[in-house]
Design a protein around this motif. Sequence first.
Motif, PDB file in Angstrom:
ATOM      1  N   LYS A  37       4.167  27.598  14.872  1.00 41.35           N
ATOM      2  CA  LYS A  37       5.167  27.003  13.996  1.00 41.35           C
ATOM      3  C   LYS A  37       6.393  27.921  13.940  1.00 41.35           C
ATOM      4  O   LYS A  37       6.322  29.088  14.320  1.00 41.35           O
ATOM      5  CB  LYS A  37       4.572  26.792  12.602  1.00 41.35           C
ATOM      6  CG  LYS A  37       3.420  25.782  12.605  1.00 41.35           C
ATOM      7  CD  LYS A  37       2.640  25.779  11.308  1.00 41.35           C
ATOM      8  CE  LYS A  37       1.642  26.917  11.240  1.00 41.35           C
ATOM      9  NZ  LYS A  37       0.713  26.808  10.084  1.00 41.35           N
ATOM     10  N   ILE A  38       7.503  27.385  13.440  1.00 40.47           N
ATOM     11  CA  ILE A  38       8.759  28.137  13.421  1.00 40.47           C
ATOM     12  C   ILE A  38       9.267  28.260  11.986  1.00 40.47           C
ATOM     13  O   ILE A  38       9.301  27.275  11.241  1.00 40.47           O
ATOM     14  CB  ILE A  38       9.828  27.456  14.300  1.00 40.47           C
ATOM     15  CG1 ILE A  38       9.341  27.382  15.765  1.00 40.47           C
ATOM     16  CG2 ILE A  38      11.156  28.216  14.220  1.00 40.47           C
ATOM     17  CD1 ILE A  38      10.249  26.568  16.681  1.00 40.47           C
ATOM     18  N   SER A  39       9.642  29.465  11.620  1.00 44.28           N
ATOM     19  CA  SER A  39      10.223  29.719  10.300  1.00 44.28           C
ATOM     20  C   SER A  39      11.524  30.507  10.484  1.00 44.28           C
ATOM     21  O   SER A  39      11.861  30.931  11.588  1.00 44.28           O
ATOM     22  CB  SER A  39       9.240  30.494   9.408  1.00 44.28           C
ATOM     23  OG  SER A  39       8.812  31.686  10.044  1.00 44.28           O
ATOM     24  N   LEU A  40      12.237  30.686   9.379  1.00 39.46           N
ATOM     25  CA  LEU A  40      13.500  31.428   9.426  1.00 39.46           C
ATOM     26  C   LEU A  40      13.473  32.550   8.403  1.00 39.46           C
ATOM     27  O   LEU A  40      13.217  32.321   7.218  1.00 39.46           O
ATOM     28  CB  LEU A  40      14.687  30.505   9.141  1.00 39.46           C
ATOM     29  CG  LEU A  40      16.071  31.187   9.135  1.00 39.46           C
ATOM     30  CD1 LEU A  40      16.406  31.758  10.517  1.00 39.46           C
ATOM     31  CD2 LEU A  40      17.153  30.205   8.697  1.00 39.46           C
ATOM     32  N   ALA A  41      13.742  33.758   8.867  1.00 36.89           N
ATOM     33  CA  ALA A  41      13.835  34.923   7.989  1.00 36.89           C
ATOM     34  C   ALA A  41      15.222  34.962   7.349  1.00 36.89           C
ATOM     35  O   ALA A  41      16.241  34.844   8.035  1.00 36.89           O
ATOM     36  CB  ALA A  41      13.580  36.198   8.779  1.00 36.89           C
ATOM     37  N   GLU A  42      15.249  35.156   6.040  1.00 36.73           N
ATOM     38  CA  GLU A  42      16.508  35.138   5.301  1.00 36.73           C
ATOM     39  C   GLU A  42      17.461  36.248   5.738  1.00 36.73           C
ATOM     40  O   GLU A  42      18.677  36.113   5.606  1.00 36.73           O
ATOM     41  CB  GLU A  42      16.223  35.254   3.807  1.00 36.73           C
ATOM     42  CG  GLU A  42      17.407  34.938   2.926  1.00 36.73           C
ATOM     43  CD  GLU A  42      17.062  34.858   1.457  1.00 36.73           C
ATOM     44  OE1 GLU A  42      17.868  34.301   0.678  1.00 36.73           O
ATOM     45  OE2 GLU A  42      15.981  35.344   1.063  1.00 36.73           O
ATOM     46  N   TRP A  43      16.917  37.326   6.283  1.00 35.42           N
ATOM     47  CA  TRP A  43      17.773  38.425   6.737  1.00 35.42           C
ATOM     48  C   TRP A  43      18.747  37.961   7.816  1.00 35.42           C
ATOM     49  O   TRP A  43      19.805  38.572   8.023  1.00 35.42           O
ATOM     50  CB  TRP A  43      16.936  39.589   7.257  1.00 35.42           C
ATOM     51  CG  TRP A  43      17.751  40.823   7.496  1.00 35.42           C
ATOM     52  CD1 TRP A  43      18.122  41.358   8.697  1.00 35.42           C
ATOM     53  CD2 TRP A  43      18.340  41.675   6.487  1.00 35.42           C
ATOM     54  NE1 TRP A  43      18.890  42.476   8.509  1.00 35.42           N
ATOM     55  CE2 TRP A  43      19.037  42.699   7.168  1.00 35.42           C
ATOM     56  CE3 TRP A  43      18.337  41.661   5.095  1.00 35.42           C
ATOM     57  CZ2 TRP A  43      19.726  43.709   6.487  1.00 35.42           C
ATOM     58  CZ3 TRP A  43      19.018  42.665   4.414  1.00 35.42           C
ATOM     59  CH2 TRP A  43      19.704  43.655   5.119  1.00 35.42           C
TER      60      TRP A  43
END
Length: 313
Positions: A37-43
């Motif tokens: 799965k794909i997520s996004l790091a807020e950094w």
Amino acid sequence: MNNRRNFLKSAGLATAAIGLGMPQMAFSSKKAAPLFKISLAEWSLNKQLFAGKMDHLDFPMLTKKAGIEAVEYVNQFFKDKAKDMAYLKEMKTRADGEGVRSVLIMCDGEGMLGAASQEERTQTVENHKKWVEAAKFLGCHSIRVNAYSAIPWSTSEQDYKTSSDLASAGLHELCEFADDYDINVLIENHGGFSSNGKWLAEMIAKADHPRAGTLPDFGNFRIAAVEGKNVSYDSYRGVDEMMPRAKGVSLKPTVWDDQGNEHTLDYPKMMKLVLAHDFHEYVGIEHGEEGREWESIKEIRIELEDVRRTLEA
């Protein structure tokens, strides 16, 4: 009524399939789980956030617009809100409203888990407790912390061992608390001894707790700079060493070799290595080119999706 109608429709198709001598499974509407799965790091958006050009509360909504359905928060962008239930409820409401999964909180600035004294390590654990509680409320599976210790990086074998002893002691103590909340405590390779994959894997094992895990970052294997030259650890080897205890991975589009050189990430090579450890969880994109943050995030998302399709074929 709709559920009953759908059930009857499915049952009818299955009966027809049997009558025609066709395999029943051919009509299954259940999608196979993706390889990862794909997520996004807020950094990835740190410059916009620090400059006040983006509101932390808008992170899930903007992430969904970029075609990603999971987020990894950074505590620096809501540092004074860990115990503010009204604010945390708003975060959760916005993420849930977008259908976006909250995966983890990356925690910085809360002290050294590998501090020299037991008292200092316990204080560091105390400082992190509020983030464990916030992660539980938001529906995250983990917090990410750092394995910094009172022992600065060196080539000394004694320093290698002592830093590991100290960091593992602090990590174990924090995991004892997090276990009551069903929250994992992940260590990312983040400079110094932690960017040595072998050291980090050994330290996690020494912490001796099922809640202790890793968050391999493909691009964070630069250990230090000595006399103007980079000291680094091979990213592919380091990720391979960290994967047995990984609860997530963090994607930067660059990697390191053992000679202090940085290279462009080989997506298929790295993802095959990650998947070889039976990992099918979130690959967190952590990259945003200044001035075109969202464009570059989408480019990496597309690249990852292409690689996933190829590997699934």
